[in-house]
Design a protein around this motif. Structure first.
Motif, PDB file in Angstrom:
ATOM      1  N   GLY A 158      -0.662   1.597  13.771  1.00 49.55           N
ATOM      2  CA  GLY A 158       0.217   1.371  14.852  1.00 49.55           C
ATOM      3  C   GLY A 158       1.518   1.894  14.350  1.00 49.55           C
ATOM      4  O   GLY A 158       2.255   2.685  14.864  1.00 49.55           O
ATOM      5  N   LEU A 159       1.683   1.706  12.873  1.00 46.51           N
ATOM      6  CA  LEU A 159       3.208   2.164  12.261  1.00 46.51           C
ATOM      7  C   LEU A 159       3.030   3.633  12.159  1.00 46.51           C
ATOM      8  O   LEU A 159       4.081   4.499  12.396  1.00 46.51           O
ATOM      9  N   LEU A 160       2.122   4.143  11.973  1.00 40.74           N
ATOM     10  CA  LEU A 160       1.895   5.611  11.729  1.00 40.74           C
ATOM     11  C   LEU A 160       1.806   6.320  13.156  1.00 40.74           C
ATOM     12  O   LEU A 160       2.501   7.377  13.246  1.00 40.74           O
TER      13      LEU A 160
ATOM     14  N   PHE B  15      -2.505  11.079   8.406  1.00 42.50           N
ATOM     15  CA  PHE B  15      -2.820   9.704   9.035  1.00 42.50           C
ATOM     16  C   PHE B  15      -3.992   9.046   8.376  1.00 42.50           C
ATOM     17  O   PHE B  15      -4.170   7.838   7.952  1.00 42.50           O
ATOM     18  N   THR B  16      -5.235   9.819   7.874  1.00 39.95           N
ATOM     19  CA  THR B  16      -6.403   9.074   7.232  1.00 39.95           C
ATOM     20  C   THR B  16      -5.925   8.790   5.882  1.00 39.95           C
ATOM     21  O   THR B  16      -6.467   7.843   5.324  1.00 39.95           O
ATOM     22  N   LEU B  17      -5.178   9.531   5.123  1.00 39.77           N
ATOM     23  CA  LEU B  17      -4.683   8.980   3.821  1.00 39.77           C
ATOM     24  C   LEU B  17      -3.872   7.787   4.052  1.00 39.77           C
ATOM     25  O   LEU B  17      -3.976   6.990   2.995  1.00 39.77           O
ATOM     26  N   GLY B  18      -3.200   7.805   5.086  1.00 39.79           N
ATOM     27  CA  GLY B  18      -2.260   6.705   5.237  1.00 39.79           C
ATOM     28  C   GLY B  18      -2.868   5.382   5.468  1.00 39.79           C
ATOM     29  O   GLY B  18      -2.368   4.337   5.026  1.00 39.79           O
ATOM     30  N   ILE B  19      -3.971   5.305   6.133  1.00 38.31           N
ATOM     31  CA  ILE B  19      -4.579   4.146   6.430  1.00 38.31           C
ATOM     32  C   ILE B  19      -5.917   3.736   5.266  1.00 38.31           C
ATOM     33  O   ILE B  19      -6.811   2.854   5.380  1.00 38.31           O
ATOM     34  N   LYS B  20      -6.144   4.697   4.539  1.00 41.45           N
ATOM     35  CA  LYS B  20      -7.087   4.408   3.464  1.00 41.45           C
ATOM     36  C   LYS B  20      -6.598   3.096   2.534  1.00 41.45           C
ATOM     37  O   LYS B  20      -5.831   3.193   1.999  1.00 41.45           O
TER      38      LYS B  20
ATOM     39  N   HIS C 283       0.729  -1.244   0.066  1.00 42.25           N
ATOM     40  CA  HIS C 283      -0.085  -0.202   0.064  1.00 42.25           C
ATOM     41  C   HIS C 283       1.000   1.334   0.230  1.00 42.25           C
ATOM     42  O   HIS C 283       1.520   1.641   1.077  1.00 42.25           O
ATOM     43  N   ARG C 284       0.935   2.104  -1.168  1.00 41.73           N
ATOM     44  CA  ARG C 284       2.050   2.919  -1.327  1.00 41.73           C
ATOM     45  C   ARG C 284       1.627   3.992  -0.218  1.00 41.73           C
ATOM     46  O   ARG C 284       2.459   4.750   0.098  1.00 41.73           O
ATOM     47  N   ASN C 285       0.115   4.429  -0.158  1.00 41.92           N
ATOM     48  CA  ASN C 285      -0.158   5.540   0.762  1.00 41.92           C
ATOM     49  C   ASN C 285       0.129   5.317   2.185  1.00 41.92           C
ATOM     50  O   ASN C 285       0.469   6.191   2.966  1.00 41.92           O
ATOM     51  N   LEU C 286       0.371   4.050   2.550  1.00 37.36           N
ATOM     52  CA  LEU C 286       0.955   3.715   4.012  1.00 37.36           C
ATOM     53  C   LEU C 286       2.516   3.871   3.870  1.00 37.36           C
ATOM     54  O   LEU C 286       3.209   4.367   4.771  1.00 37.36           O
ATOM     55  N   VAL C 287       3.372   3.146   2.771  1.00 39.60           N
ATOM     56  CA  VAL C 287       4.414   3.254   2.718  1.00 39.60           C
ATOM     57  C   VAL C 287       5.218   4.480   2.780  1.00 39.60           C
ATOM     58  O   VAL C 287       6.237   5.054   3.473  1.00 39.60           O
TER      59      VAL C 287
END
Length: 435
Positions: free
Chosen positions: A377-379, A361-366, A248-252
């Motif tokens: 947790g990573l964020l 944060f919300t974009l990262g877990i989308k 998931h690029r948005n999380l990476v």
């Protein structure tokens, strides 16, 4: 980075709990956002105070904040495991009690006075805040429609900003305003007796904070919070092997975005008082400068309320891009301007920073679906980026305080990159939602 965190902090719908029930829970959680914002920003007035009491360099001063944010990295995994073991509500109470214990420890550190004990107690307080953060941020993000997650978290984070806005007034009055170092002109050298007397000014404010935290812990322990289930969120072990967070690029790219953004936010806040106190900027005492810090955090509160409304109509990533461009511009003005212009441009960056953490944060877990709790947790671990504020302290010692804000400007550019490209989801899974 350490192995993925597996928490049980994301709420599952449970019988007997309506949307109104979750609304009441969010209202109570907003008080936690307020308190951890308040306590974190007390550091902004505490650091110049400690710099005076212990005669610290900028590097040593920012090292205090680095210890604070190292706690996020150290305590995130233990916090997740504790939540899994004793449950959401009891973990909130434990987090508040840990913070209260650290606040009482700050009274001890002030009475000694001891630089080492101060570091230890600030670390303990930050561990308590980490426990609250690991649970509360993903909870707010999933209560409602996925497309309005950024708007919802920005709205609740506005209460965090309300705490950050009031904390400088509290700190300026009860810490800087009651100390010789806080009310003296810049450059005045204190005697040993004056430093010892100044150290005592920390006792009253942290005593008051400890009382509030204990009361809040009692309220939450007795409040009928909705049950937080995990059955709907945990993938079977074999099924989990088919999915990777790193697909998931948005999380990476979101994890370093949080990490880098925290360097910018904490660097600005922690060095604000020292910066605007300089003769060629605003020539204020530390007490006076601490009051102006309220405008910085007030801008963050206004920006989060406004951002919450804007994101009801516009794409969150595009809004983040616009705000990051604004932040870069005002930071460049801060670096190269002088006098009130430099001071107000630094204050204005609070407005542009306002939406960054909750939106990243919300974009990262989308699109993480049942992987949401691990990604969250990573964020949260990435908040440890605030520890690298020591790098800006080193730059300030080597090249001057004003030039050190070039590091902040560089951080804004990474946030812009994330908004334009890094936040685009890849291999999105069905989102978790609690109605």
């Amino acid at each position: 980075m350490a192995a993925p965190i597996t928490t049980t902090t994301t709420p599952a719908a449970t019988p007997g709990h309506s949307g109104a029930g979750y609304g009441r829970a969010l209202t109570l959680l907003a008080s936690l956002f307020f308190m951890w914002g308040f306590i974190t920003v007390i550091n902004n007035t505490l650091l110049p105070h400690l710099r005076s009491v212990f005669d610290l360099t900028y590097t040593q001063t920012t090292a205090i904040e680095s210890v604070w944010f190292i706690a996020y990295f150290v305590a995130s995994i233990p916090s997740a495991k504790l939540i899994e073991r004793i449950g959401y509500q009891k973990s909130l109470v434990v987090g508040l009690l840990i913070m209260a214990a650290g606040s009482l420890g700050m009274m001890l550190a002030a009475s000694l006075p001891s630089y080492g004990v101060t570091l230890a107690m600030l670390f303990l307080i930050a561990c308590g805040i980490t426990l609250l953060q690991v649970a509360a941020n993903p909870y707010v993000a999933v209560v409602g429609k996925p497309e309005t997650a950024s708007s919802r978290l920005n709205l609740v984070q506005a209460m965090n900003s309300a705490g950050t806005m009031l904390a400088p007034l509290f700190g300026a009055y009860l810490i800087l305003g009651r100390s010789k170092g806080g009310t003296a002109e810049t450059g005045v050298v204190l005697t040993q007796a004056e430093r010892l007397a100044d150290a005592q000014s920390v006792i009253l404010p942290y005593g008051l904070v400890a009382v509030v935290l204990l009361v809040l812990a009692i309220v939450i322990a007795r409040f009928p919070l909705p049950a937080m289930g995990s059955a709907a969120l945990r993938m079977p072990k074999e099924e989990r092997k088919k999915h990777s967070l790193w697909a998931h690029r948005n999380l990476v790219f979101g994890v370093p975005a949080i990490f880098i953004y925290l360097i910018a936010e904490i660097g600005v806040a922690n060095l604000f008082v020292n910066f605007v106190s300089q003769p060629d900027i605003a020539n204020l005492t530390h007490e006076q400068a601490g009051r102006y810090l309220t405008f910085l955090w007030g801008g963050m509160m206004v920006g989060r309320f406004a951002g919450s409304a804007i994101m009801q109509r516009f794409d969150a990533a595009k809004v983040l891009a616009v705000f990051s461009i604004g932040a870069f511009i005002v930071m460049m003005v801060t670096v190269f301007a002088h006098g009130p212009v430099a001071m107000w441009s630094l204050i204005l960056v609070g407005l542009f920073h306002s939406i960054m953490f909750p939106t990243i944060f919300t974009l990262g877990i989308k699109g993480l679906g049942p992987l949401t709790e691990e990604g969250s947790g990573l964020l949260i671990m990435a908040i440890a980026g605030g520890a690298l504020v020591i790098a800006q302290g080193w730059l300030a010692d080597q090249y001057g305080l004003q030039m050190s804000f070039l590091l902040t400007a560089a951080c804004e550019l990474y946030v812009l990159f994330y908004a334009l490209w890094g936040s685009r989801p890849t291999q999105a899974l069905p989102d978790q939602q609690v109605d």
